[in-house]
Design a protein around this motif. Structure first.
Motif, short mmCIF file in Angstrom:
data_model
loop_
_atom_site.label_atom_id
_atom_site.label_comp_id
_atom_site.label_asym_id
_atom_site.label_seq_id
_atom_site.Cartn_x
_atom_site.Cartn_y
_atom_site.Cartn_z
N TYR A 141 -13.87 -66.26 17.15
CA TYR A 141 -12.82 -67.08 16.56
C TYR A 141 -12.22 -66.44 15.32
O TYR A 141 -11.02 -66.60 15.03
N VAL A 142 -13.03 -65.72 14.57
CA VAL A 142 -12.50 -64.97 13.42
C VAL A 142 -11.45 -63.97 13.90
O VAL A 142 -10.37 -63.81 13.30
N GLY A 143 -11.75 -63.29 15.01
CA GLY A 143 -10.77 -62.39 15.60
C GLY A 143 -9.51 -63.10 16.04
O GLY A 143 -8.38 -62.63 15.82
N PHE A 144 -9.66 -64.28 16.67
CA PHE A 144 -8.50 -65.07 17.10
C PHE A 144 -7.63 -65.48 15.90
O PHE A 144 -6.39 -65.39 15.95
N LEU A 145 -8.28 -65.94 14.85
CA LEU A 145 -7.54 -66.39 13.67
C LEU A 145 -6.76 -65.25 13.02
O LEU A 145 -5.60 -65.42 12.62
N LEU A 146 -7.38 -64.09 12.93
CA LEU A 146 -6.69 -62.94 12.35
C LEU A 146 -5.54 -62.50 13.23
O LEU A 146 -4.46 -62.13 12.73
N MET A 147 -5.73 -62.54 14.55
CA MET A 147 -4.65 -62.19 15.46
C MET A 147 -3.48 -63.17 15.34
O MET A 147 -2.31 -62.76 15.31
N LEU A 148 -3.79 -64.45 15.25
CA LEU A 148 -2.73 -65.45 15.09
C LEU A 148 -1.99 -65.27 13.77
O LEU A 148 -0.77 -65.44 13.71
N LEU A 149 -2.72 -64.93 12.71
CA LEU A 149 -2.07 -64.71 11.42
C LEU A 149 -1.14 -63.50 11.49
O LEU A 149 -0.01 -63.54 10.95
N ILE A 150 -1.57 -62.46 12.15
CA ILE A 150 -0.72 -61.28 12.33
C ILE A 150 0.52 -61.64 13.16
O ILE A 150 1.64 -61.20 12.86
N ILE A 151 0.33 -62.45 14.19
CA ILE A 151 1.46 -62.89 15.01
C ILE A 151 2.45 -63.70 14.17
O ILE A 151 3.67 -63.56 14.33
N TYR B 219 15.46 -56.04 17.33
CA TYR B 219 15.37 -57.12 16.34
C TYR B 219 13.94 -57.33 15.82
O TYR B 219 13.75 -57.97 14.79
N TRP B 220 12.95 -56.77 16.50
CA TRP B 220 11.58 -56.90 16.02
C TRP B 220 11.37 -56.08 14.74
O TRP B 220 10.59 -56.49 13.86
N THR B 221 12.02 -54.95 14.66
CA THR B 221 11.78 -54.04 13.53
C THR B 221 13.01 -53.80 12.67
O THR B 221 12.92 -53.08 11.67
N GLN B 222 14.14 -54.38 13.03
CA GLN B 222 15.38 -54.07 12.31
C GLN B 222 15.30 -54.48 10.84
O GLN B 222 15.80 -53.78 9.96
N LYS B 223 14.68 -55.61 10.56
CA LYS B 223 14.58 -56.07 9.18
C LYS B 223 13.73 -55.11 8.36
O LYS B 223 14.05 -54.81 7.20
N LEU B 224 12.66 -54.62 8.95
CA LEU B 224 11.82 -53.64 8.24
C LEU B 224 12.59 -52.35 8.00
O LEU B 224 12.44 -51.72 6.94
N CYS B 225 13.41 -51.96 8.97
CA CYS B 225 14.23 -50.76 8.79
C CYS B 225 15.25 -50.96 7.67
O CYS B 225 15.51 -50.03 6.88
N ASP B 226 15.82 -52.15 7.61
CA ASP B 226 16.77 -52.44 6.53
C ASP B 226 16.08 -52.35 5.17
O ASP B 226 16.65 -51.82 4.21
N TRP B 227 14.87 -52.90 5.09
CA TRP B 227 14.13 -52.82 3.82
C TRP B 227 13.76 -51.37 3.49
O TRP B 227 13.72 -50.98 2.32
N ASN C 77 5.51 -52.52 15.91
CA ASN C 77 5.67 -52.09 17.30
C ASN C 77 4.37 -52.26 18.08
O ASN C 77 4.38 -52.71 19.24
N MET C 78 3.27 -51.91 17.45
CA MET C 78 1.98 -52.02 18.12
C MET C 78 1.65 -53.48 18.43
O MET C 78 1.16 -53.80 19.52
N VAL C 79 1.93 -54.37 17.49
CA VAL C 79 1.65 -55.79 17.70
C VAL C 79 2.51 -56.36 18.81
O VAL C 79 2.04 -57.12 19.67
N VAL C 80 3.80 -56.00 18.83
CA VAL C 80 4.70 -56.51 19.87
C VAL C 80 4.25 -56.04 21.24
O VAL C 80 4.23 -56.81 22.21
N VAL C 81 3.89 -54.77 21.35
CA VAL C 81 3.41 -54.25 22.64
C VAL C 81 2.13 -54.97 23.07
O VAL C 81 1.97 -55.35 24.24
N ALA C 82 1.22 -55.18 22.11
CA ALA C 82 -0.02 -55.88 22.44
C ALA C 82 0.26 -57.31 22.89
O ALA C 82 -0.35 -57.80 23.85
N CYS C 83 1.19 -57.97 22.21
CA CYS C 83 1.54 -59.35 22.60
C CYS C 83 2.17 -59.39 23.98
O CYS C 83 1.90 -60.30 24.77
N LYS C 84 3.01 -58.40 24.30
CA LYS C 84 3.61 -58.35 25.62
C LYS C 84 2.56 -58.12 26.70
O LYS C 84 2.65 -58.69 27.80
N MET C 85 1.58 -57.30 26.40
CA MET C 85 0.51 -57.06 27.37
C MET C 85 -0.31 -58.32 27.59
O MET C 85 -0.69 -58.64 28.72
N ILE C 86 -0.57 -59.05 26.50
CA ILE C 86 -1.32 -60.31 26.64
C ILE C 86 -0.50 -61.34 27.41
O ILE C 86 -1.00 -62.04 28.30
#
Length: 744
Positions: free
Chosen positions: A209-219, A369-377, A411-420
């Motif tokens: 559950y600790v892993g789940f909570l950290l994953m949800l926070l990252i999401i 659009y997943w990373t565009q804001k980070l690129c702008d920053w 990018n890594m998180v988005v790919v992981a979420c798409k795989m899930i």
């Protein structure tokens, strides 16, 4: 002093009276006095824990009811992505959530019973469920709210994770009696790995559950970054579609917004607002789908706990409240998991095109659009606190490096979420493709079906050709399914039809008196005039006539009450000056006094002047009373009194041939007709109000605005048709009144 300590001291005193007992033994017994005292104090301090447990259960029940309310709301409105309306992420919900997770936060209480540990681990599952439910609510926040709530949630989750890790490390999340059995039982040594895992199963589950909570926070964090950019993209597309719609309306040569045109107008904006809704886009994203899968996995552990029947053996200070907490949160986990799991398939209800399927199969494609804001920053200039050029270069390179790492991590998180998210999507797509393929084969094999396929397919495509212009998506290559367009059209039609059942019948009866013969002398009023205040003033005079039956006055009150709802909308839409706002506020306050208490500025209407009998005398009484109040320091009293003076003075100075001898019945009919005339002239602006309500610049409120416009159209269709059939003049707020305030 506790009762145990008192009894123990009595025993010690009695032992001291015996001479055959050694003194060192009595001294040894005396050394336990402090321990007994501490035990009594601990028992006294732990008494409120039962009520704290009940408090935790009540907070859990509130969260469960809020999640169920969102579930019911989504089903009733056919929004299977289940937007967050009641259970959203804000200061209030975070406070309640903090109460619900008190058990895993508790580091001091020893919870060695199975029921205690079940409830503690079950709270972690409940937390995962709540986080998965509130994820789409991020899209309803502005940038400041988004940052604040994400930080608050992050602090809460990290604190929870740290506390749980401490308990895992210290052994609070283990069955101590199993460990003792393991140490004392020689036969169990051969099965020590199994027994160790069994004794520490709660710690293992808590680690998951600790892993789940950290994953949800990252999401949550990754979704927030994508929301910032997606709102800009959707807003830009919405503004373009809005300009196109306005040009279509302006190109209409008739210039009359009929009910049919309004339905089409509302439907277009309904589609634009619905498909460009940040909540909808977030609910259909890969991160939300992944959170649904995590929620489903998290919900399985409480089910297993309940299946094995560990609903007993509570040993903590919370006592039997642990059972209540576990059952409440268990129900919350089961019911609360429905919405997040359903959001895993939200895209399927929106699209089933080949392009869409390829985009989801190609899980390694990360949209801009997943990373565009980070690129702008990363490429934006920031104000430096240092003056040295060398230090500026170091700081800028450091920021660039940090942003590059964040982009890679995103990018890594988005790919992981798409795989899930691909797991449930692949299963459902496979099933639906088989079903659709079977239906298609049956249609092709049938000669009649083939004829229908050839003849009606182009007709359906032509039917939805215009609607596709108003579909707004983040990706240009999305092809929306026909059933989606049908569903959107049905949903807006259902809102209009449902609202049409709540027609203001009393208002319609009142308007019919005006529409038969509109005789009002239309002139432009002074700046201080407003629709609602004049209507309330005229109605006040009408219902104050003592010779008028209650049936007639009640009917008039009901009609004006229904009409003021729409009059207020017209005023708020077209006139927002300070003077009119003050008068509208005064009119609302005065109407409550008139309708509920039958009073005018504290005076009983039919007892204002008991000696007055004729209609003229009643008018003069109102005029004189209001004239004496016009110098009142209170703004509301001054506004209402001034309106009454102008209304009564105008009636008394009118060119009515029998104004001196007019009866109360004639005056009542005259006032009723004039009230109806004002309502008719004012409500002729309703089509423009509906059209303006369809659009709002605030992206988070567009869907609600389109819904309000559809509901208003449904309620007022008969009114609009009636007024347009009689071709009443369409005027803006404060443009239709008589000289100094009333039509005569």
């Amino acid at each position: 002093m506790g009762s145990n300590l008192f009894e123990y001291n009595q025993i010690l005193n009695q032992l001291k009276t015996y001479t055959n007992i050694p003194q060192h033994l009595i001294s040894s017994f005396s050394s336990f006095t402090l321990l007994i005292y501490q035990s009594d104090q601990q028992n006294r301090f732990s008494k409120p824990m039962l009520w704290i447990g009940i408090y935790i259960a009540l907070a859990s029940l509130v969260c469960t009811l809020a999640m169920v309310a969102d579930l019911v709301h989504g089903i009733r409105n056919r929004k299977l992505w289940f937007p967050c309306k009641y259970f959203t992420l804000n200061a209030a919900s975070l406070s309640v959530i903090a109460v619900t997770i008190k058990l895993p936060m508790d580091l001091n209480n020893s919870m060695s019973g199975r029921m205690d540990l079940d409830a503690k681990v079950g709270s972690l599952a409940f937390m995962c469920t709540m986080m998965a439910n509130t994820l789409p609510s991020l899209a309803t926040m502005d940038n400041k709210e988004l940052l604040t709530n994400i930080i608050a949630l992050g602090v809460l989750v990290i604190t929870l994770v740290v506390n749980v890790c401490i308990q895992i490390n210290t052994g609070l999340l283990s069955l101590n009696h199993h460990e003792e059995r393991l140490d004392s039982n020689e036969e169990a040594k051969d099965q020590s790995p199994y027994m160790y895992a069994y004794a520490h199963r709660y710690g293992i589950v808590a680690t998951v559950y600790v892993g789940f909570l950290l994953m949800l926070l990252i999401i949550y964090v990754c979704s927030s970054i994508a929301i910032l950019k997606s709102k800009q993209i959707l807003n830009s597309k919405y503004q373009g579609a809005h300009e196109t719609t306005l040009n279509d309306v302006q190109s209409d040569t008739t210039g009359i917004l009929t009910v049919d045109k309004l339905k089409q107008y509302v439907r277009n904006y309904w589609i634009m607002a619905g498909t460009s809704s940040p909540v909808f886009v977030t609910a259909c994203s890969a991160t939300t789908s992944a959170s649904g899968v995590i929620c489903a996995c998290g919900a399985s552990f409480p089910v297993l706990m309940l299946y094995f029947g560990f609903l007993s053996d509570y040993k903590s200070d919370y006592k039997w409240s642990m059972l209540v907490i576990f059952l409440t949160q268990f129900i919350g986990v089961i019911l609360g998991s429905i919405a997040p799991i359903s959001r895993c398939f939200a895209d399927l209800s929106f699209n089933m095109s080949i392009i869409w399927m390829w985009n989801h199969i190609n899980v390694f494609k990360v949209e801009s659009y997943w990373t565009q804001k980070l690129c702008d920053w990363k490429h934006s200039s920031i104000p430096f606190l240092v003056s040295s050029r060398k230090n500026k270069i170091i700081v800028q390179k450091l920021i660039t490096l940090v942003m590059s790492i964040c982009i890679g991590f995103q990018n890594m998180v988005v790919v992981a979420c798409k795989m899930i998210a691909f797991i449930p999507i692949f299963f459902v797509v496979s099933v639906l493709c088989c079903i659709n393929g079977w239906k298609w084969m049956k249609t092709v094999c049938s000669s009649k079906g083939a004829h229908v396929l050839v003849q009606h397919r182009p007709a359906q495509l032509e039917k939805f050709k215009d609607l596709r212009l108003y579909i707004l998506t983040l990706e240009e290559d999305i092809e929306v399914a026909e059933r989606t367009l049908e569903g959107i059209t049905k949903s807006v039609n259902l809102v209009i039809q449902k609202a049409a059942k709540n027609q203001p019948n009393n208002l319609m009866k009142l308007l019919q008196e005006s529409c038969s013969d509109f005789k009002g002398n239309v002139t432009t009023s002074h700046a201080e005039d407003c629709w609602s205040l004049t209507l309330v003033t005229l109605t006040t005079v009408a219902i104050s006539l003592p010779d008028i039956p209650d049936e007639l006055t009640d009917r008039l009150l009901s009609g004006v009450s229904e009409g003021l709802v729409y009059v207020t909308l017209v005023e708020e839409t077209f006139n927002a000056s300070n003077d009119c706002l003050s008068m509208q506020k005064a009119a609302k306050s005065l109407w409550v006094e008139v309708e509920v208490y039958h009073k005018w500025l504290g005076n009983k209407l039919r007892k204002l002047a008991p000696q007055v009998k004729t209609a003229k005398q009643i008018l003069e009484c109102f005029r004189d009373t209001s004239e004496n109040m016009t110098a009142a320091e209170v703004e509301r009293l001054n506004i209402c009194a001034n309106s009454m003076y102008r209304v009564t003075q105008t009636i008394l100075l009118s060119d009515h041939p029998n104004i001196n001898n007019i009866s109360q019945e004639e005056l009542f009919n005259k006032l009723t007709t004039r009230i109806a005339d004002i309502l008719a002239a004012c409500l002729s602006n309703l089509p423009r109000v509906i059209a303006m309500k369809c659009h709002t610049d605030v992206i988070e409120k567009r869907e609600a605005s389109a819904h309000a416009a559809a509901r208003l159209l449904g309620e007022t269709m008969k009114i609009i048709n009636t007024l347009q059939d009689h071709q009443l003049p369409r005027l803006n707020t404060c443009e239709v009144f008589i000289d100094n305030g009333v039509l005569i």
